[in-house]
Design a protein around this motif. Structure first.
Motif, PDB file in Angstrom:
ATOM      1  N   UNK A 128      15.058   3.646  21.571  1.00 44.00           N
ATOM      2  CA  UNK A 128      13.599   3.518  21.594  1.00 44.00           C
ATOM      3  C   UNK A 128      12.965   4.810  21.115  1.00 44.00           C
ATOM      4  N   UNK A 129      11.753   4.648  20.578  1.00 42.26           N
ATOM      5  CA  UNK A 129      11.008   5.809  20.098  1.00 42.26           C
ATOM      6  C   UNK A 129       9.521   5.465  20.039  1.00 42.26           C
ATOM      7  N   UNK A 130       8.726   6.502  19.907  1.00 41.17           N
ATOM      8  CA  UNK A 130       7.299   6.349  19.648  1.00 41.17           C
ATOM      9  C   UNK A 130       7.095   6.480  18.151  1.00 41.17           C
ATOM     10  N   UNK A 131       6.286   5.591  17.581  1.00 39.83           N
ATOM     11  CA  UNK A 131       5.966   5.692  16.165  1.00 39.83           C
ATOM     12  C   UNK A 131       4.778   6.645  16.044  1.00 39.83           C
ATOM     13  N   UNK A 132       4.966   7.741  15.324  1.00 40.62           N
ATOM     14  CA  UNK A 132       3.919   8.736  15.100  1.00 40.62           C
ATOM     15  C   UNK A 132       3.100   8.267  13.897  1.00 40.62           C
ATOM     16  N   UNK A 133       1.912   7.726  14.166  1.00 41.92           N
ATOM     17  CA  UNK A 133       1.072   7.207  13.072  1.00 41.92           C
ATOM     18  C   UNK A 133      -0.059   8.168  12.781  1.00 41.92           C
ATOM     19  N   UNK A 134      -0.195   8.493  11.509  1.00 41.65           N
ATOM     20  CA  UNK A 134      -1.264   9.374  11.028  1.00 41.65           C
ATOM     21  C   UNK A 134      -1.984   8.661   9.882  1.00 41.65           C
ATOM     22  N   UNK A 135      -3.143   9.179   9.537  1.00 39.30           N
ATOM     23  CA  UNK A 135      -3.902   8.699   8.382  1.00 39.30           C
ATOM     24  C   UNK A 135      -4.120   9.854   7.428  1.00 39.30           C
ATOM     25  N   UNK A 136      -4.066   9.566   6.152  1.00 37.35           N
ATOM     26  CA  UNK A 136      -4.411  10.582   5.163  1.00 37.35           C
ATOM     27  C   UNK A 136      -5.935  10.722   5.136  1.00 37.35           C
ATOM     28  N   UNK A 157      -5.616   8.010  -4.316  1.00 39.74           N
ATOM     29  CA  UNK A 157      -6.608   6.942  -4.269  1.00 39.74           C
ATOM     30  C   UNK A 157      -6.691   6.329  -2.863  1.00 39.74           C
ATOM     31  N   UNK A 158      -7.888   6.201  -2.351  1.00 37.78           N
ATOM     32  CA  UNK A 158      -8.152   5.629  -1.016  1.00 37.78           C
ATOM     33  C   UNK A 158      -7.259   6.249   0.061  1.00 37.78           C
ATOM     34  N   UNK A 159      -7.105   7.556   0.004  1.00 38.06           N
ATOM     35  CA  UNK A 159      -6.216   8.280   0.927  1.00 38.06           C
ATOM     36  C   UNK A 159      -6.534   7.988   2.391  1.00 38.06           C
ATOM     37  N   UNK A 160      -7.812   7.865   2.713  1.00 37.48           N
ATOM     38  CA  UNK A 160      -8.199   7.671   4.114  1.00 37.48           C
ATOM     39  C   UNK A 160      -7.678   6.365   4.695  1.00 37.48           C
ATOM     40  N   UNK A 161      -7.310   5.415   3.853  1.00 35.08           N
ATOM     41  CA  UNK A 161      -6.816   4.131   4.331  1.00 35.08           C
ATOM     42  C   UNK A 161      -5.300   4.029   4.386  1.00 35.08           C
ATOM     43  N   UNK A 162      -4.603   5.086   3.990  1.00 34.04           N
ATOM     44  CA  UNK A 162      -3.144   5.032   3.937  1.00 34.04           C
ATOM     45  C   UNK A 162      -2.547   5.477   5.269  1.00 34.04           C
ATOM     46  N   UNK A 163      -1.799   4.584   5.886  1.00 34.94           N
ATOM     47  CA  UNK A 163      -1.116   4.897   7.144  1.00 34.94           C
ATOM     48  C   UNK A 163       0.209   5.578   6.834  1.00 34.94           C
ATOM     49  N   UNK A 164       0.495   6.641   7.560  1.00 34.20           N
ATOM     50  CA  UNK A 164       1.781   7.325   7.467  1.00 34.20           C
ATOM     51  C   UNK A 164       2.424   7.187   8.839  1.00 34.20           C
ATOM     52  N   UNK A 165       3.560   6.511   8.881  1.00 31.67           N
ATOM     53  CA  UNK A 165       4.257   6.269  10.146  1.00 31.67           C
ATOM     54  C   UNK A 165       5.597   6.996  10.118  1.00 31.67           C
ATOM     55  N   UNK A 166       5.778   7.863  11.101  1.00 29.24           N
ATOM     56  CA  UNK A 166       6.989   8.685  11.156  1.00 29.24           C
ATOM     57  C   UNK A 166       7.831   8.315  12.371  1.00 29.24           C
ATOM     58  N   UNK A 167       9.136   8.322  12.149  1.00 26.86           N
ATOM     59  CA  UNK A 167      10.094   8.084  13.219  1.00 26.86           C
ATOM     60  C   UNK A 167      10.774   9.396  13.565  1.00 26.86           C
ATOM     61  N   UNK A 168      11.068   9.574  14.829  1.00 32.25           N
ATOM     62  CA  UNK A 168      11.824  10.741  15.280  1.00 32.25           C
ATOM     63  C   UNK A 168      13.190  10.745  14.606  1.00 32.25           C
TER      64      UNK A 168
END
Length: 180
Positions: free
Chosen positions: A171-179, A124-135
């Protein structure tokens, strides 16, 4: 006989520059016996990066089937944000997205593999879901610095995350993606 949760405390200085959130927090985090240090670190970071009035750790953490790792409730008790940690299945994310006004996922796992596991599934509402990944190396280093009582300075700005956890600077970069 089952082993109970281990309580970890965190004295936190939070500076989320992008969201203009500046707080000093005292957190008590229950670590379920089946929960890894990496999962708990990811859960604490998700809490800090989503911090707002009404945020709370889910009732069951890793073992809960009814609640996510974190959720935000408004003053009426209505869930406004559903926040998963790790690698939730598509059905759980679908349910949470329908129940709450918004949803997010924080992971320390392979983000491409995680996104691939959801491909072709109804969320549901996949396009609005943020996925944030850490190294994973960042999460492992933070997990190695964990103690039962922790001091943590967390600064986030422009997709960068800076931590000082019990004297270890990370420190790291947050890898943010959207569904979607």
């Amino acid at each position: 006989m089952t082993i109970g949760a281990t309580i970890h405390t965190f004295e936190v200085e939070l500076s989320d520059v992008d969201r203009e959130v500046y707080e000093q927090l005292s957190l008590r985090v229950a670590r379920h016996p089946s929960e890894t240090d990496a999962y708990m670190v990811t859960r604490v970071l998700a809490y800090l990066l989503e911090y707002e009035e009404g945020i709370a750790f889910g009732a069951g953490g890793v073992s809960s089937t009814d609640e996510p790792a974190l959720l935000v409730r408004d003053l009426t008790g209505q869930i406004t944000k559903w926040i998963e940690v790790g690698a939730p299945d598509a059905a759980r994310l679908h349910h949470g997205s329908k129940l709450a006004g918004s949803a997010a996922v924080y992971t320390h796992r392979d983000v491409d593999q995680l996104l691939g596991s959801w491909a072709g599934k109804t969320i549901h509402r996949a396009e609005g879901i943020a996925v944030r990944a850490f190294d994973r190396r960042f999460i492992d280093a933070a997990a190695d610095s964990l103690e039962r009582r922790n001091t943590l300075t967390c600064s986030a700005t422009e997709g960068q995350l800076y931590l000082v956890l019990n004297g270890a600077t990370l420190e790291t970069t947050i890898d943010e993606r959207r569904l979607g």
